[in-house]
Enzyme design. Structure first.
Site, PDB file in Angstrom:
ATOM      1  N   GLU A 129      -3.090  -4.392   4.233  1.00 28.71           N
ATOM      2  CA  GLU A 129      -4.495  -4.194   4.144  1.00 28.71           C
ATOM      3  C   GLU A 129      -4.982  -2.590   4.256  1.00 28.71           C
ATOM      4  OE1 GLU A 129      -6.201  -6.786   5.860  1.00 28.71           O
ATOM      5  OE2 GLU A 129      -5.811  -8.720   3.975  1.00 28.71           O
TER       6      GLU A 129
ATOM      7  N   GLU B  59      -1.111 -12.525  -0.879  1.00 30.98           N
ATOM      8  CA  GLU B  59      -2.030 -13.140   0.155  1.00 30.98           C
ATOM      9  C   GLU B  59      -3.329 -13.674  -0.704  1.00 30.98           C
ATOM     10  OE1 GLU B  59      -4.506 -11.942   3.935  1.00 30.98           O
ATOM     11  OE2 GLU B  59      -2.034 -10.666   4.947  1.00 30.98           O
TER      12      GLU B  59
END
Ligand code: NAG
Ligand code: NAG
Ligand code: NAG
Ligand code: NAG
Ligand code: NAG
Length: 952
Positions: A196, A287
């Site tokens: 991220e 994810e």
């Protein structure tokens, strides 16, 4: 995984459109792609990943090695993941655990990653390795080591102080991952760089130098498989990798309202984003929501399991299917424990929830649907009313654009929040022209919070399924017939049609109470109309069709006997299908015999669907007496054996107690304590005290922190005020000499508070904003005890904090508490302070069962302001905050608990109120009882107490 920032960030950043592509990428590439000549085993094209040239539908679940300290239990968890029909796991690795003290890198004991890779290999699961250096992971410091808080330079940038800081860890973990790559006979197929890398603290922006530096360190550590990236949303950050992918948590984290979905909660824009950002690679979601974290003071995990339950899985995962997501990782599939100071707990005793069984239906369908792997959604922006004419429904058409034959039609409610049932018919193009289904009359129905995948011209072995509204669970070709399993909710009307090469055979119900209607269509086609209820088996020529309701579909297991060689467990050939049992882990075959391994929670009836060559079977080594059905499958009964066990009554044990706060006594010597004498700090946060009182600056990063100060009173003092920061739900207490001044008792979402004031360190913040220094947010004020844990400790620095009892090692087995008084945590203390309690007990739980245990505390309403830590054989397995919650049941895995011998239980009790506190009750309970073939559990080292030098 990231938390709350996602929604705002998504709105503001995504609105500005996709970012420019990083240099070095171009269109018109040759497929399949390889990683720049490093290796040619793991390749990819614009549709899917390939291993040795075969397309792989990557369906994986996230499991973190550090959340399960008992190495022997990884295989149990992985076998459960494998039996879902998954083919991979994805795993973060936690820098702070491997390098708790700068330069002391450890892969010993629970930190050893090799048993984790070995277990994946043994279960037959590929691994997507995600070593960071930053992981977020809802964990202390987002995986950064505590010493980072006083290391200068901006972290998550190319600043050399940070780059130097991660070298040791990244090389060490990189080499271990490299040794376990598929190219070296191991399970690792992909390696993710960073995590991220999406949000940037202004004025800093995406640091391309940092991105290249990380890729280079992986390559120089020997990583040759494709490098991936997990953007926090499809925002186009860190595009210059082999396979770009992103996150999505579309149903949020409001576990308190588990049945309230937003009308537009189902994401629809990802396919477009994918086509803009990485059209040369598969649509990869590294994810996708599989659960929810639950904060201090939250609703509790059972409500989260409802919010993200089977209905959620049906609607949201099928929508990912609709966007041709051929690489899908669910975060998390096994959340593990709250071991140590890592973070909030997922109540998890390795038992299977209903969600598991729903997921098994979807994963097995994906596994037998190769046409999906070269598919494209055809009408992403025009789904409403399409194919049904019903505006209350959305239908995505997903076509195999390479094979040009099969179509998938994913139907869901336009309003995701509705509980209304919609009736519909589907008008679909098929190889015999447009058909309106059902063709025999009546209508299909979709419940609220449900979604279905209908197929057209779907190939099942040598069978052509013209269409099926009943969803496919799996199919298999055995001997000369195709066995096909379709399912629907109980009572639903469905049709399945077959297209035969020549004459149309008759359809006969051979088992079950269901009835069928039939109709012939053009092109030698035959339609069967039926209601899904129970189990009905129909023979149609060489086809055996199982018609199931969902409850029955849940009971099937699709197993593959191992082949030969080191990847034997990865075989997807020669399926053996079994109905029945709580869990079937594996099958192996020898000369006409099927040897099953599995778990039972009740006496079970099995139906075994296998080639006729197999006429005998064993279950966990015991011969199964077999009978044969009239349509050629085998049946058997197996009686469950669940031996009774006697658990200790914790309240009746002999407990010893001692004061764990001698520091408030004037004769207590703090001569050996660290002097908080820094006048400057590299920490970017300002300090408003004469000396720096950030605990991290002195090397203290976890657990309870104690500060002690001396002053000569002038007589003018009227009070004492402090501003303390400890992380969400922290608390602190203040004493002046022996007099208790007061406490801040903690509020779930408050991480900083001024006022009167021992302080509780709830873990460092994550550092979601790159170039931000959020994880350096200091903890502390004055000073506290205990030198930094050495990496050589068995249980690690996140395991224990700074309480006197912890510094002395009172929580460890073998400490001599003979000199202590008698007293139990349920007796407690009558004034503010900290007490420590110890007891021992034996367990005698036989092998051959999986009987998970939990320590359970009941909430105390009298003198509620207290917190307790639970230590089992020295491992911290619970941090209980009575006045905040929500967790009251703390699972402790076998292997931490010695199931065949002596155990030491220690409890700390910190009463923050002047009236003292006590535990209302504390008990050891079984959370489930299963007869099990799980791999033998080896106890994680339960090293005993030895005198600690230099403690005070
Ligand atoms: C790295 O960070 C340090 C400390 O904040 C700073 O002094 C230095 O200028 C930074 N270096 C670069 C190249 O940004
Ligand atoms: C499928 O259709 C595409 C586009 O029309 C064509 O290029 C391709 O050859 C077809 N594939 C097969 C297997 O017929
Ligand atoms: C089949 O239906 C589609 C719309 O779904 C329509 O465009 C097409 O013309 C129809 N084909 C025939 C042969 O009726
Ligand atoms: C056994 O496990 C299944 C699946 O989780 C569950 O539905 C059932 O209630 C359990 N039975 C018993 C007796 O615990
Ligand atoms: C308090 O005063 C005594 C006597 O002057 C002195 O020895 C001691 O260092 C002082 N302590 C502090 C904390 O200032």
């Amino acid at each position: 995984m990231l938390i709350s920032v996602v929604s705002t960030l998504f709105a503001c950043v995504f609105a500005t459109g996709a970012r420019a592509r990083a240099p070095g990428r171009s269109r018109g590439l040759q497929f399949p792609r390889e990683t720049d000549g490093f290796q040619n085993i793991v390749t990819w094209d614009e549709y899917s990943l390939m291993i040795n040239g075969s397309r792989l539908n990557v369906f994986s679940g996230e499991v973190h090695p550090y959340r399960m300290p008992v190495q022997a239990l990884h295989l149990d968890v992985f076998q459960k993941v494998k039996s879902l029909g998954f083919n991979a796991i994805s795993a973060y690795f936690f820098w702070g655990i491997h390098e708790p003290k700068r330069g002391e890198i450890s892969f010993e004991g629970f930190r050893d990653v090799q048993p984790f890779f070995d277990a994946a290999m043994e279960a037959g699961l590929y691994v997507i390795a995600r070593p960071g250096p930053y992981i977020n992971a809802e964990t202390a410091g987002g995986g950064f080591p505590g010493w980072g808080t006083y290391t200068p330079g901006l972290w998550r940038t190319s600043n050399t102080t940070y780059v130097e800081a991660y070298q040791g860890y990244m090389k060490a973990i990189g080499e271990r991952i490299a040794a376990n790559q598929v190219t070296n006979g191991g399970p690792v197929i992909l390696v993710q760089t960073e995590n991220e890398y999406t949000g940037f603290q202004a004025p800093f922006t995406e640091d391309f130098t940092y991105e290249s530096e990380l890729k280079a360190i992986f390559r120089s550590s020997g990583v040759t498989v494709p490098l991936t990236v997990n953007d926090a949303f499809p925002g186009g950050h860190y595009l210059d990798v082999d396979i770009y992918g992103y996150d999505s948590y579309p149903n949020g984290f409001d576990c308190a309202h588990p049945n309230d979905w937003l009308p537009d909660a189902v994401p629809e824009s990802f396919w477009d984003s994918h086509e803009q950002l990485s059209p040369q690679a598969p649509n990869a979601v590294f994810e996708f929501q599989g659960g929810a974290l639950d904060p201090w003071g939250g609703a509790g995990y059972e409500d989260c399991a409802t919010l993200l339950g089977p209905e959620f899985e049906r609607v949201f995962y099928k929508n990912e299917f609709a966007m041709s997501t051929t690489m899908l990782n669910l975060y998390m599939v096994f959340g593990g424990t709250n071991w140590g100071g890592i973070g909030a707990a997922i109540a998890e005793d390795r038992t299977l929830r209903e969600k598991y069984y729903e997921l098994k239906l979807q994963a097995n369908f994906r596994a037998v649907s190769p046409a999906f792997l070269t598919s494209r959604p055809m009408n992403m922006l025009a789904t409403q009313g399409s194919f049904t004419g019903n505006q209350a429904l959305k239908t995505t058409q997903v076509l195999d654009v390479v094979g040009n034959k099969t179509g998938f039609y994913v139907v869901r409610q336009t309003d995701a929040s509705t509980n209304d049932v919609q009736a519909y018919t589907l008008t679909l193009p098929t190889s015999i022209g447009n058909l309106t289904i059902p063709t025999i009359g009546g209508t299909l129905a979709l419940n609220g919070k449900d979604s279905k995948i209908h197929v057209v011209d779907y190939v099942a072995g040598s069978t052509n399924m013209l269409y099926s509204s009943g969803e496919i669970l799996t199919w298999a070709s055995m001997d000369s017939r195709d066995v096909i399993f379709v399912y629907g909710s109980n009572g639903e009307l469905h049709e399945t049609a077959f297209k035969f090469p020549s004459s149309v055979p008759t359809a006969t119900v051979v088992s079950g109470t269901g009835t069928i209607k039939t109709r012939s269509l053009a092109g030698n086609s035959l339609v069967l109309q039926y209601t899904t209820s129970g189990q009905t088996v129909v023979q149609i020529g060489n086809i055996l069709l199982y018609i199931l309701d969902r409850e029955n579909a849940y009971q099937f297991w699709i197993l593959h006997p191992p082949t030969s060689g080191s990847f034997a467990q990865f075989s997807t050939e020669n399926p053996i299908i079994v109905k029945g049992g709580y869990l079937l882990r594996s099958v192996s075959t020898t000369a006409g015999t099927l040897a099953f391994k599995g778990d039972l929670n009740s006496t079970s009836a099995f139906e075994i669907i296998a080639p006729a060559a197999f006429q005998s079977a064993t279950f966990n080594g015991v011969k199964l007496p077999l009978a044969k059905t009239r349509y050629g499958t085998l049946t058997a009964q197996k009686t469950v054996t669940l031996p009774a066990v006697t658990l200790p009554n914790l309240a009746a044990l002999k407990w010893k107690t001692a004061d764990s706060l001698p520091e408030i006594q004037s004769q207590y010597s703090d001569a050996l304590w660290t002097v908080a004498g820094h006048t400057t700090t590299v920490n970017p946060n300002p300090h408003n005290t004469s000396v720096v009182l950030f605990a991290g600056d002195y090397g203290y990063h976890t657990g309870n922190i104690l500060f002690r100060a001396h002053f000569n009173a002038t007589g003018a003092e009227k009070g004492f005020e402090a501003d303390v920061q400890g992380g969400s739900a922290f608390a602190y207490s203040v004493w002046l000499d022996k007099t208790f001044l007061g406490s801040f008792e903690g509020i779930s979402n408050v991480y900083r508070c001024s006022g009167f004031f021992v302080s509780d360190h709830m873990g460092n913040e994550e550092n979601w904003w790159a170039a931000g220094d959020g994880f350096k947010t200091p903890r502390g004020i004055l000073r506290y005890s205990f030198t930094e844990s050495s990496t050589t400790t068995t249980r690690g620095p996140l395991n224990e904090g700074g309480l006197f009892g912890e510094r002395q090692g009172w929580h460890l087995p073998g400490f001599d508490d003979a000199g202590w008084g008698n007293g139990a945590p349920t007796d407690g203390i009558a004034q503010a302070g900290v007490a420590f309690y110890r007891t021992t007990f034996n367990l005698n739980i036989p092998a051959g069962v999986d009987y998970p245990l939990a320590l359970v505390i009941t909430n105390s309403t009298t003198n509620p302001n207290f917190r307790s830590q639970l230590y089992v054989n020295g491992y911290q397995f619970g941090k209980y905050v009575n006045n905040i919650g929500p967790q009251t049941s703390f699972p402790v895995p076998q292997g931490i608990l010695n199931y065949q011998g002596a155990n030491t239980l220690a409890v700390s009790l910190w009463a923050a109120g002047s009236g003292g506190a006590r535990l209302d009750s504390l008990s050891l309970r079984l959370t489930s009882r299963v007869e099990s073939s799980m791999p033998a559990v080896v106890n994680q080292p339960l090293t005993p107490w030895t005198k600690r030098l230099g403690v005070f």
